[in-house]
Design an enzyme around this catalytic site. Structure first.
Site, PDB file in Angstrom:
ATOM      1  N   HIS A 121       0.882  -1.179   0.000  1.00 29.69           N
ATOM      2  CA  HIS A 121       0.000   0.000   0.000  1.00 29.69           C
ATOM      3  C   HIS A 121       0.922   1.233   0.000  1.00 29.69           C
ATOM      4  CE1 HIS A 121      -2.768   2.929   1.876  1.00 29.69           C
ATOM      5  NE2 HIS A 121      -3.751   2.125   1.534  1.00 29.69           N
ATOM      6  N   ASP A 197       3.331  -4.516   7.827  1.00 29.86           N
ATOM      7  CA  ASP A 197       2.147  -3.664   7.706  1.00 29.86           C
ATOM      8  C   ASP A 197       0.949  -4.593   7.910  1.00 29.86           C
ATOM      9  OD1 ASP A 197      -0.139  -2.440   6.835  1.00 29.86           O
ATOM     10  OD2 ASP A 197       0.701  -1.668   4.973  1.00 29.86           O
ATOM     11  N   GLN A 200      -4.245  -5.137   6.934  1.00 32.22           N
ATOM     12  CA  GLN A 200      -5.220  -6.118   6.425  1.00 32.22           C
ATOM     13  C   GLN A 200      -5.036  -7.491   7.066  1.00 32.22           C
ATOM     14  OE1 GLN A 200      -7.657  -5.212   4.449  1.00 32.22           O
ATOM     15  NE2 GLN A 200      -6.903  -3.220   3.776  1.00 32.22           N
ATOM     16  N   LYS A 221     -10.340  -0.521  10.712  1.00 32.01           N
ATOM     17  CA  LYS A 221     -10.505  -1.682   9.825  1.00 32.01           C
ATOM     18  C   LYS A 221     -10.901  -2.932  10.606  1.00 32.01           C
ATOM     19  CE  LYS A 221      -7.016  -0.082   6.523  1.00 32.01           C
ATOM     20  NZ  LYS A 221      -7.774   0.361   5.362  1.00 32.01           N
TER      21      LYS A 221
HETATM   22  C1  LIG Z   1      -2.266  -2.855   3.498  1.00 29.03           C
HETATM   23  C2  LIG Z   1      -2.612  -1.485   3.986  1.00 29.03           C
HETATM   24  N1  LIG Z   1      -1.677  -0.747   4.591  1.00 29.03           N
HETATM   25  C3  LIG Z   1      -1.919   0.479   5.061  1.00 29.03           C
HETATM   26  C4  LIG Z   1      -3.160   1.048   4.932  1.00 29.03           C
HETATM   27  C5  LIG Z   1      -3.392   2.420   5.469  1.00 29.03           C
HETATM   28  O1  LIG Z   1      -4.298   2.390   6.508  1.00 29.03           O
HETATM   29  P1  LIG Z   1      -4.798   3.767   7.168  1.00 29.03           P
HETATM   30  O2  LIG Z   1      -5.476   4.518   6.074  1.00 29.03           O
HETATM   31  O3  LIG Z   1      -5.723   3.323   8.232  1.00 29.03           O
HETATM   32  O4  LIG Z   1      -3.596   4.452   7.669  1.00 29.03           O
HETATM   33  C6  LIG Z   1      -4.171   0.334   4.296  1.00 29.03           C
HETATM   34  C7  LIG Z   1      -5.500   0.934   4.107  1.00 29.03           C
HETATM   35  O5  LIG Z   1      -6.271   0.537   3.277  1.00 29.03           O
HETATM   36  C8  LIG Z   1      -3.896  -0.967   3.813  1.00 29.03           C
HETATM   37  O6  LIG Z   1      -4.828  -1.697   3.213  1.00 29.03           O
END
Ligand SMILES: Cc1ncc(COP(=O)(O)O)c(C=O)c1O
Length: 401
Positions: A121, A197, A200, A221
């Protein structure tokens, strides 16, 4: 053991599903647990005062609720309370790491090599690029994907030996693929700093911190409130790392020339924290624990199996990573003629919420060879009937276009 239909119906009654939508955008953010929202309301109305500073009852009560939330969340992921740092979200957790770790490694070695992957991401790409702009001698490289769109293990082994920091997504938000502990285990066996990370991963799967030095995830989430994220960090590392944000509450002394930071986790929590949201998240975590992560995992696996079967029968769609093993319940697809935004808008007319676009993962979409996808991402409260509704709607769209 998978969840039964009755159990899922009971779970649904506890979740605030907006406007009776068929909500299939849980990868972006999930609906909220009613009892977590209620607990926060009670906190605001009965125990609210700023934490860690008042010597009056309300402040002490609020501090206790906050610190107990830290303990709860630590138990949920399997670490000590002082290894839990509250942040705003996964993105902030990763920004903290990118800045602090890059400075720490450069101070020791004069340079730093960061290994990411193409399935990250943007939250796990851009903070490292900003650190590269800010500090000298930062090199960033990416592990490629294999033909199945999983992390290419041989490319990883080739690149990891030169890396100082290995930061990888625990589960892709586009394909749903779970990375597997072997990557972290191998990196750790070579003495690398490992970051997962978990945005998910944590809401959907049980996992171990054994080979992970840092884990980032977001409350919103996993049925919890917005504005609260978590960063787990191994205690010995947190002690050595320089601070990220500065301000009140993270220092024990300040003079005209210098400051003395508190011990972790407080040295990374500057200013007034989202302490009511931390409490809300701890209530969501209690709920997920009571359902059981392994039950959630199995139920989502069954949902995914059914979704792949129903959507796989629709000729106008191309599904990506359409296999079942080692995956979150995420199905990303394109339509032969229609743009992902059009598909998502047509589904919305039937009150089905999906995500369309690149899902903050442009390098991943380049690897897929798709300018964008439609993504249906499921959670523990979604039903087989909702999968049917999605498939039926896509069939109607197929007939019309
Ligand atoms: C794999 C992954 N990493 C990081 C994030 C970022 O999350 P946030 O927007 O809650 O900081 C997301 C959000 O969709 C994600 O799917």
């Amino acid at each position: 053991m998978s969840l039964t239909k009755d159990q899922v119906n009971k779970i649904r009654k506890e979740i605030l599903i907006p406007d009776n939508y068929i909500f299939l955008d849980n990868g972006a953010s999930t609906p909220k647990l009613a009892s977590a929202v209620k607990a926060m309301e009670e906190f605001y109305s009965k125990s609210y005062a700023n934490i860690h500073r008042g010597v009056y009852r309300l402040s002490e009560e609020a501090t206790e609720l906050y610190e107990n939330s830290r303990k709860n969340i630590g138990e949920f992921i399997g670490c000590q309370p002082e290894e839990v740092i509250f942040t705003k979200n996964t993105t902030e957790s990763l920004n903290l790491l990118a800045d602090s770790l890059v400075r720490m490694v450069i101070a020791k070695k004069g340079k730093v090599y960061v290994l990411l992957s193409l399935s990250e991401h943007h939250s796990n790409i851009v903070p490292w690029m900003i650190a590269k702009e800010r500090y000298k001698n930062v090199e960033i490289d990416f592990v490629g994907l294999d033909n199945d769109l999983r992390l290419d293990a041989s490319d990883f082994r080739k690149k990891v030996s030169d890396a100082d920091i290995v930061s990888l997504t625990g589960a892709s938000n586009v394909t749903g693929f779970i990375i597997g502990h072997s990557f972290f285990e191998y990196a750790k066996s070579l003495g690398k700093i490992t970051i997962c990370d978990g945005a998910q991963l944590v809401p959907h799967h049980s996992f171990s911190l054994k080979h992970i030095d840092f884990l980032a995830f977001s409350g919103h989430k996993m049925l919890g409130p917005t504005g609260i994220g978590v960063l787990y960090g191994r205690k010995q590392m947190l002690e050595k790392m320089p601070c990220f944000l500065g301000g009140g509450e993270m220092v024990s002394e300040v003079s005209e020339r210098e400051y003395k930071a508190l011990e972790p986790p407080h040295k990374f929590e500057a200013g007034t924290m989202p302490f009511v949201e931390a409490y809300g998240l701890s209530k969501a975590v209690e709920f997920l624990s009571s359902v059981g992560l392994s039950n959630i995992e199995e139920y989502e696996h069954n949902l995914l199996e059914y979704a792949l079967k129903r959507l796989g029968d629709i000729k106008s769609l191309t599904l990506f990573a359409s296999c079942l093993d080692g995956k979150n319940a995420i199905v990303s697809f394109v339509h032969k003629k229609l743009h992902p935004h059009d598909i998502s808008a047509l589904l919305d007319r039937r009150k089905i919420a999906t995500r369309a676009g690149t899902h903050c993962a442009i390098p991943m979409h380049k690897a897929l060879g798709a300018p964008g996808t439609v993504r249906a991402s499921f959670y523990l409260y979604n039903t087989f009937e909702e999968v049917d509704a999605l498939a039926d709607a896509l069939r109607k769209i197929e007939r019309k276009y």
